[in-house]
Enzyme design. Structure first.
Site, PDB file in Angstrom:
ATOM      1  CG  HIS B 269      -1.843   1.133   1.341  1.00 46.02           C
ATOM      2  ND1 HIS B 269      -3.147   1.070   0.930  1.00 46.02           N
ATOM      3  CD2 HIS B 269      -1.653   2.388   1.804  1.00 46.02           C
ATOM      4  CE1 HIS B 269      -3.730   2.254   1.131  1.00 46.02           C
ATOM      5  NE2 HIS B 269      -2.838   3.079   1.675  1.00 46.02           N
ATOM      6  CD  GLU B 270       1.567   3.446   3.696  1.00 45.80           C
ATOM      7  OE1 GLU B 270       1.702   4.519   3.092  1.00 45.80           O
ATOM      8  OE2 GLU B 270       0.545   3.169   4.362  1.00 45.80           O
ATOM      9  CG  HIS B 273       0.398   6.289  -0.554  1.00 40.55           C
ATOM     10  ND1 HIS B 273      -0.595   7.084  -1.088  1.00 40.55           N
ATOM     11  CD2 HIS B 273      -0.198   5.574   0.435  1.00 40.55           C
ATOM     12  CE1 HIS B 273      -1.741   6.856  -0.444  1.00 40.55           C
ATOM     13  NE2 HIS B 273      -1.533   5.935   0.482  1.00 40.55           N
ATOM     14  CD  GLU B 299      -5.483   6.291   0.642  1.00 40.71           C
ATOM     15  OE1 GLU B 299      -5.726   5.079   0.534  1.00 40.71           O
ATOM     16  OE2 GLU B 299      -4.626   6.740   1.430  1.00 40.71           O
TER      17      GLU B 299
END
Lengths: 506, 506
Positions: B269-270, B273, B299
């Protein structure tokens, strides 16, 4: 204190605190750059550091700062201030008076020059190519000579540089101190060279698992009283300590797989710096007084813990079994006394940072002689390599094969840090003298170490030195603690006994 | 461009760059606080952060900034600027116009209030005591309502808060988007609840050595194209990504010994980003445009990589053997299909951050409904817990046992971040829509993942989205890439197919 003075004092304190905030932000960023910041972000980060440094410098020489200092220095006002505020005014004024004399464009150019010079030096050292570095060093020396003229000086021009790192230090004092030290050290080193007792050090150079080394460093830090709630241990190419504030004093070390003591003694050395900064009085937080009083006193603490505690026989009587436990098959047949001898071996060598406790001082004296000559104009930068090699031959009996292991070995000059080197030897002298007083009050240090009473040692040092931060000068510290000014005899006495014992000289 | 305009533009750029420098310094300090800064230094550090934040805020609303914006916005000047400078003027003006309307003392009081509220919230959540937090939340809502009046708004008062995180977003648009999503999602969740296929997840909850978990996270990051020369992976209580500059985009994760996927999906997830921020065009460095265009688009990227790549069947066909290798005795008899089903299990639950990809959107809708009502005045803070529980019953069929796992679960409101929550669901919608266009141009995503062609996927995203930073609005991005405005049908289509397959619904 009148209300208007109270208000003035408050505004001054807020102003100073803001400057200190910039300082902490910068220190966090430097720490970050040296402990693993990604390579590709360094350029942008340097610009951030440049912006904030410039802002901080502006504040230190602003007309607002000028007004504060003028008003607070007025006798009718100054005498109403407490000791902390007085010292704060004096420190800021000293900084202000120095900085205001340098035209901003010259300062800016100098910052750029030293920043470039550090990169060039790195490559020049790698290539052992002094000619590559020479034009930068010439400019840096010239700029410093110009600054010295602007700042003014008493006695030797170099004094004004010495004073930046060791307030009150002069060539007159240092000449005497170093002459005394050299007179006893050179024959001692010679006698050791002729001793039939040559400690075996081969077993220190086996392979030592780095995870275990780290565990041992952490263990020793806890034993010595380093507060992990007010610090952390990381890794970096060169070990360092950075005090962001007394609640956050970080240290680093470097683990070498083929050297079991390098990381450990690096850790203990930085621990010494950190114990000092972790224990500065709370009332100094947010001021420029919340730091060590001088580089010499700071080094006295790193060296006290590294050499007088960490390289002592009783320390290893206590901790050698633990080390053996971590590396069960590495120290077979090596007694604790052999281990002690090995970590204290004396060997005249070329590289300062690898030098033993004894010959280290000779490396410093060479640099001191050179710096003094650079600033009275009796030595040209172009002649440095030859002079360096000559001095190494004379003081240590060794000659560099190339300038990479000679005159180019240290980063200090590339950064313009002239006057810094003597701190290292001063640290040795201070620590021996302070130790002597400590032993009169607490008993023999070796016995304290033997019993693991580090807390008593630390508490004594906090009381006598650490808590004061920069509120007292180095001289006030050393005279306050020991009852006399800096005296090199304590160091010579300590070294004579320690190495006389190891090398059976008596 | 005339020389005077050129000079004005240069001064403005320098001014903006200086502000951005403060921003990077602050981000380094926040990162540091969350990745292991020592406890005892936090108080002093908070003051440093306070000083620098205040300075940065002052610069954003200074008369100097006002003059820059006034002069650069003049039509004869503005039309001579290039696209980057224009956007920069617009962004700074938007920020300036907002900030200048809030009296500095009110802003200062609000900063203190939210800072206190975050501490109180932490304790209140721990004790499940809403009454303790209620007075703070009431003040925060009241302050935001006052700010909204000062800022002004079009349509619903909440719109002005939404716009802070998703420029151009309104309740009118969101009502429609969420109604569409809810209409299909609620029956889908119900159908899954009645499905006879219930994936076994017990094997995910064994003990998994954390060192191996870390090695696996690092391995996957490399596979996905995270640039370790422009970032690093650390640990923190809550995973996060921080883009200091494109050459330094750091991520964190948290390793749980009894959960093999938590750290991994947090990492991916990170990583999403970070891939965004690592690939912003160099020309935007040193400006406020050097960041993601909105929280929703940001997101969309974290969720694209986490869910559409990381939770896909082909991803695990590729990497499950590697995971089995790291934990030889943990996955005996568990086929890759069983593993895939387990990591995609749907289970209506109480806690947003633990929710599955599908029900997550329902958690968001509840928060959206509540925020809307708080700002049109139709819901009082005192009535929040009851309303919360009622909505959870209605949307998800579950009721919190206490407010700690109910209305107090998220930190957002304590920090005053109203309008942020919708970003999470918007991210899901954007990602599905963007994926659809990607597949038309690059072919089926599952096939690309199957062949490990992450580089092609990343290159496409860099070209279409990442490099633009904040130069384009979220709407310009989504319309530019997909040819139509945000359309939730892509998400619904994707979820319907994925979960219809896992739960045999067709």
């Amino acid at each position: 204190m009148s209300e208007s003075i109270q208000a003035l004092r408050q505004s001054f304190r807020s102003y100073v605190k803001k400057m200190k905030s910039y300082g902490e932000a910068l220190d966090v960023m430097y720490w970050d750059l040296r402990t693993g910041a990604p390579r590709k972000g360094v350029e942008a980060r340097s610009e951030v550091i440049g912006e904030l440094s410039a802002e901080m410098f502006k504040m230190s020489v602003s007309s607002e700062m000028g007004r504060f200092l003028e008003q607070l220095s007025e006798p009718g006002v100054f005498e109403q201030l407490d000791a902390v505020d007085r010292k704060l005014v004096e420190e800021c004024k000293k900084e202000y008076d120095r900085s205001i004399k340098i035209p901003p464009d010259k300062y800016q150019a100098y910052v750029v020059l030293t920043s470039q010079a550090e990169s060039v030096w790195e490559e020049a050292k790698e290539k052992a190519d002094f000619a590559m570095f020479q034009p930068y060093l010439e400019k840096i020396v010239a700029a410093n000579r110009e600054f010295i003229e602007l700042w003014g000086y008493a006695g030797h021009p170099y004094n004004t540089l010495l004073d930046m790192y060791e307030p009150g230090m002069t060539t007159q004092k240092l000449d005497q101190l170093f002459a005394d030290v050299r007179a006893k050290l050179v024959p001692l080193v010679a006698a050791i060279g002729q001793s039939s007792n040559v400690p075996d050090t081969a077993f220190l150079r086996q392979t030592f698992d780095v995870t275990q080394q780290k565990a041992f460093s952490l263990y020793i830090l806890k034993e010595l009283g380093y507060d992990f709630e007010a610090g952390r241990l990381d890794e970096s190419v060169h070990p360092f300590a950075t005090g962001l504030n007394p609640g956050d004093v970080r240290i680093t070390t470097r683990y070498l797989p083929h050297d079991v003591t390098s990381a450990l003694f690096g850790t203990i050395h930085e621990c010494g710096h950190a114990l000092y900064e972790q224990n500065i009085s709370q009332e100094l937080i947010g001021t420029p007084l919340c730091t060590g009083t001088s580089m010499g006193i700071h080094e006295s603490q790193s060296r006290f813990w590294e050499n007088m505690v960490g390289r002592s026989r009783t320390f290893w009587k206590r901790y050698y079994p633990k080390l053996q436990e971590l590396y069960p098959d590495r120290f077979e047949g090596v007694s604790v006394d052999s281990f002690y001898d090995a970590i204290n071996v004396v060997q005249p060598s070329l590289i300062r940072i690898e030098a033993d406790e004894l010959t280290y001082n000779l490396h410093i004296m060479i640099r001191y002689e050179i710096e003094k000559k650079l600033f009275d104009g009796s030595l040209r930068v172009a002649d440095l390599p030859a002079y360096w090699n000559e001095k190494y031959k004379e003081y240590l009996g060794v000659v560099p094969a190339h300038d990479g292991e000679g005159v180019l070995q240290d980063v200090h000059w590339a950064g313009g840090a002239f006057g810094y080197f003597p701190s290292y030897s001063l640290g040795n002298m201070y620590s021996a003298q302070i130790r002597s007083t400590m032993e009169k009050q607490l008993g023999d240090l070796d016995d304290l170490v033997d019993r693991g009473e580090f807390s008593a040692v630390k508490t004594w040092l906090v009381e006598k030195i650490y808590r004061h931060g920069k509120l007292l000068t180095p001289n006030e510290i050393v005279e306050g603690v020991t009852g006399e000014p800096l005296n090199p005899e304590y160091l010579l006495d300590y070294l004579g006994k320690k190495y006389g014992d190891i090398y059976n000289l008596n």
